[in-house]
Design an enzyme around this catalytic site. Structure first.
Site, PDB file in Angstrom:
ATOM      1  N   CYS A 114       0.808  -1.222   0.000  1.00  0.00           N
ATOM      2  CA  CYS A 114       0.000   0.000   0.000  1.00  0.00           C
ATOM      3  C   CYS A 114       0.842   1.274   0.000  1.00  0.00           C
ATOM      4  O   CYS A 114       0.366   2.340  -0.393  1.00  0.00           O
ATOM      5  CB  CYS A 114      -0.942   0.016   1.193  1.00  0.00           C
ATOM      6  SG  CYS A 114      -2.114  -1.366   1.201  1.00  0.00           S
ATOM      7  N   HIS A 250      -3.289   7.387   1.930  1.00  0.00           N
ATOM      8  CA  HIS A 250      -3.684   6.060   1.457  1.00  0.00           C
ATOM      9  C   HIS A 250      -5.103   5.810   1.932  1.00  0.00           C
ATOM     10  O   HIS A 250      -5.422   5.995   3.108  1.00  0.00           O
ATOM     11  CB  HIS A 250      -2.724   5.017   2.026  1.00  0.00           C
ATOM     12  CG  HIS A 250      -3.195   3.615   1.839  1.00  0.00           C
ATOM     13  ND1 HIS A 250      -3.688   3.151   0.636  1.00  0.00           N
ATOM     14  CD2 HIS A 250      -3.258   2.569   2.713  1.00  0.00           C
ATOM     15  CE1 HIS A 250      -4.027   1.876   0.779  1.00  0.00           C
ATOM     16  NE2 HIS A 250      -3.782   1.509   2.020  1.00  0.00           N
ATOM     17  N   ASN A 280     -10.064   0.020  -0.517  1.00  0.00           N
ATOM     18  CA  ASN A 280      -8.603   0.075  -0.429  1.00  0.00           C
ATOM     19  C   ASN A 280      -8.025  -0.488  -1.731  1.00  0.00           C
ATOM     20  O   ASN A 280      -8.068  -1.690  -1.966  1.00  0.00           O
ATOM     21  CB  ASN A 280      -8.133  -0.746   0.772  1.00  0.00           C
ATOM     22  CG  ASN A 280      -6.633  -0.694   0.976  1.00  0.00           C
ATOM     23  OD1 ASN A 280      -5.875  -0.294   0.097  1.00  0.00           O
ATOM     24  ND2 ASN A 280      -6.182  -1.125   2.146  1.00  0.00           N
TER      25      ASN A 280
END
Length: 323
Positions: A114, A250, A280
């Site tokens: 990520c 993020h 996500n």
């Protein structure tokens, strides 16, 4: 004069298939309200059968090039941040290079889960500052739907597929914090925490595996480490939270985003949030949010932006830039 790497263009691509929270309840003990309350996610996009990470990345790359008013031949390098490349090798980046029709330059992938886009952006900045390249296409692209355990409601409801891209270009500034472009970065990792977020398979095991996560522990580390890395990068740039126009974090979990903003002393009116619509998307989430933030009219020329992310590894970092 000081060399700076400036964002010239930005773009994104999302697969057509939209998967609403309510659809999970058909097969799992979960509900729309349960998912929203724990993550802030309402829907996500999933890649179609036969649609790979390099396909998503190429669509985002073309959008960023169009935004910049450039052609593929104008690009010196491509860096793709991904944990879900289509093949063990070659890299997704070289596949994008081919799909764009680029016969020159160079291309490679970066894998920091990520945090991948932050690591890719920092590396592309270094290539420009060192004279290795004048224009770098930096892409975050993922098809996490291919590594999810669809029986695990704690993880499969959180992730989506997508891609975002920026064109980073050599420019000059006065060497002050008022310059456009990347002003500072901060990168970190700590392998002691690798078991908090990982995939239980890989090439040497001859098993693709599924994503596994200890959610509570990841949450705890995320809030602490994201605020910390953002402050470090701001300090390097000679700036503080008061100078920040937008945090573009993020997009993992709305509760993490809110807690991090609070820890930095900033209100949610200064945070670009897209997690509700995308879920996500790992390394794709920050460039996706940058592109959407610009399209919404939130991000404007001269704005000071902090991007920050944490992912498996654990790996985390931030970049401070002026739009």
């Amino acid at each position: 004069m000081t060399t700076r790497a400036v964002i010239r263009g930005v773009g994104h691509y999302l697969p057509e298939r939209i998967f609403e929270n309510a659809e999970f309840s058909e097969k799992l003990d979960t509900s729309d309200s349960w998912i929203r309350s724990r993550s802030g996610i309402e829907r996500r996009h999933f890649a179609a059968e036969g649609q790979g990470t390099a396909d998503l990345a190429t669509r985002a790359a073309r959008a960023a090039l169009d935004d910049a008013g450039l052609k593929p031949a104008d690009i010196d390098a491509i860096v793709v941040a991904t944990s879900t490349a289509d093949l063990t090798f070659p890299s997704a980046a070289t596949m994008v290079q081919d799909k764009l029709g680029m016969e020159g330059g160079f291309a490679f992938d970066i894998q920091a889960v990520c945090a991948g886009f932050v690591f890719a952006l920092a590396n592309a900045n270094g290539m420009i500052l060192s004279g290795q390249a004048d224009r770098v296409l930096v892409i975050g692209a993922e098809t996490f739907s291919r590594i999810l355990d669809w029986t695990d409601r704690g993880t499969c409801v959180l992730f989506g597929d997508g891609a975002g891209a920026v064109v980073l270009e050599r420019d000059t500034g006065n060497g002050t914090a008022q310059d456009r472009g990347i002003l500072a970065s901060d990168l970190n990792s700590d392998g002691r925490y690798r078991d908090l977020l990982y995939v239980d398979g890989g090439v040497s095991t001859q098993n693709t595996g599924h994503l596994r996560m200890q959610g509570k522990e990841v949450f705890r580390h995320a809030v602490e480490k994201l605020a910390q890395t953002a402050h470090k990068a701001l300090d390097k740039a000679g700036l503080s939270s008061e100078d920040v126009s937008w945090i573009v974090p993020h997009q993992a979990n709305l509760r993490i985003i809110k807690a991090t903003a609070q820890k930095m002393g900033l209100g949610m009116d200064r945070v670009v949030v897209t997690v509700q619509d995308h879920g996500n998307t790992s390394a794709a989430s920050i460039p996706l949010a940058l592109s959407v933030g610009k399209a919404r009219g939130q991000i404007k020329p001269g704005d000071l932006i902090v991007v920050e992310a944490i992912g498996g590894g654990l790996a985390w970092g931030s970049v401070v830039l002026r739009w």
